[in-house]
Scaffold this motif. Sequence first.
Motif, PDB file in Angstrom:
ATOM      1  N   UNK A 151      38.393  15.166  39.009  1.00 46.98           N
ATOM      2  CA  UNK A 151      39.044  13.934  38.557  1.00 46.98           C
ATOM      3  C   UNK A 151      38.075  13.086  37.733  1.00 46.98           C
ATOM      4  N   UNK A 152      36.849  12.904  38.226  1.00 52.08           N
ATOM      5  CA  UNK A 152      35.866  12.082  37.517  1.00 52.08           C
ATOM      6  C   UNK A 152      35.462  12.714  36.184  1.00 52.08           C
ATOM      7  N   UNK A 153      35.275  14.029  36.191  1.00 51.10           N
ATOM      8  CA  UNK A 153      34.901  14.739  34.966  1.00 51.10           C
ATOM      9  C   UNK A 153      36.015  14.616  33.924  1.00 51.10           C
ATOM     10  N   UNK A 154      37.255  14.782  34.363  1.00 56.57           N
ATOM     11  CA  UNK A 154      38.395  14.686  33.462  1.00 56.57           C
ATOM     12  C   UNK A 154      38.474  13.290  32.842  1.00 56.57           C
ATOM     13  N   UNK A 155      38.234  12.264  33.643  1.00 57.77           N
ATOM     14  CA  UNK A 155      38.251  10.898  33.135  1.00 57.77           C
ATOM     15  C   UNK A 155      37.162  10.696  32.087  1.00 57.77           C
ATOM     16  N   UNK A 156      35.938  11.106  32.399  1.00 60.81           N
ATOM     17  CA  UNK A 156      34.819  10.900  31.474  1.00 60.81           C
ATOM     18  C   UNK A 156      35.040  11.639  30.156  1.00 60.81           C
ATOM     19  N   UNK A 157      35.528  12.872  30.241  1.00 64.34           N
ATOM     20  CA  UNK A 157      35.723  13.665  29.024  1.00 64.34           C
ATOM     21  C   UNK A 157      36.898  13.157  28.190  1.00 64.34           C
ATOM     22  N   UNK A 158      37.969  12.735  28.832  1.00 60.77           N
ATOM     23  CA  UNK A 158      39.132  12.267  28.073  1.00 60.77           C
ATOM     24  C   UNK A 158      38.846  10.933  27.392  1.00 60.77           C
ATOM     25  N   UNK A 159      37.982  10.125  27.988  1.00 62.68           N
ATOM     26  CA  UNK A 159      37.624   8.837  27.385  1.00 62.68           C
ATOM     27  C   UNK A 159      36.390   8.948  26.489  1.00 62.68           C
ATOM     28  N   UNK A 160      35.804  10.153  26.455  1.00 61.09           N
ATOM     29  CA  UNK A 160      34.606  10.428  25.654  1.00 61.09           C
ATOM     30  C   UNK A 160      33.485   9.434  25.975  1.00 61.09           C
ATOM     31  N   UNK A 161      33.302   9.228  27.285  1.00 61.22           N
ATOM     32  CA  UNK A 161      32.258   8.319  27.733  1.00 61.22           C
ATOM     33  C   UNK A 161      30.887   8.980  27.599  1.00 61.22           C
TER      34      UNK A 161
END
Length: 228
Positions: A151-161
């Motif tokens: 979940x955290x990885x998906x969030x970071x990658x989708x927001x390009x953080x």
Amino acid sequence: MMKMTKKYWEEAAYDEQRFRQLKAQVSLGEGLHLEFKKNASNPQQAVRELIAFANTKGGTLLIGVSDQGAIPGVKHPDEELYPVIKLLKNKCRPFLKYKQEIIVTPKEKFVISLTVQSSKRKPHAFFETRNQKHVFFRIADKTIRGSKELEQITFLKSRKRAVTIAYSEYEDQLMKYLHIHTSISLTGFAQLTGLSQQQASTRLVKLVAGNVLNIIPKENEDQYVVAF
């Protein structure tokens, strides 16, 4: 998106070409982008499938098609669809966009097609309660509940953080291990380094978000492999 009403589906007509297209789609079988449900008697499960598609690479849920690929259809599409749409509206966050279509069968039954694209606002979650949520992902022809790390990885990658990786003795131990072994789990990394589960989790998330590692989601425990 057309609002489902009795008038709408009663006026839907059988289209032989469209039904042939449906049969060709069904003949491919369930997979990464396709799921069958004979009916929507469990609307929560239907919503989970749509969330999984949105969190992965998009896909279509066909209601009125059996797991074996038969197409019995459903008699009252509004009764099947309403609970699914209600759950999507009330329990899914962020809100999930979808495209719906009603396909008439030769026996004057109906197949409901619900399609979602791979979302730019991942991850979408199903909220059991205000404080309890679950995130789902599509792996081959299965929908699984994702780990906190996924979940955290998906969030970071989708927001390009941007992610800052501090390379330490623990990362060094990890890379040496992966030079010999194919993969490692969160538990394995914690045991290897003596880190706590939370410390190990934080480091693995950053390494995947920073494209040093790849995550392979599993139903039991995710595996991590070298990304290059």
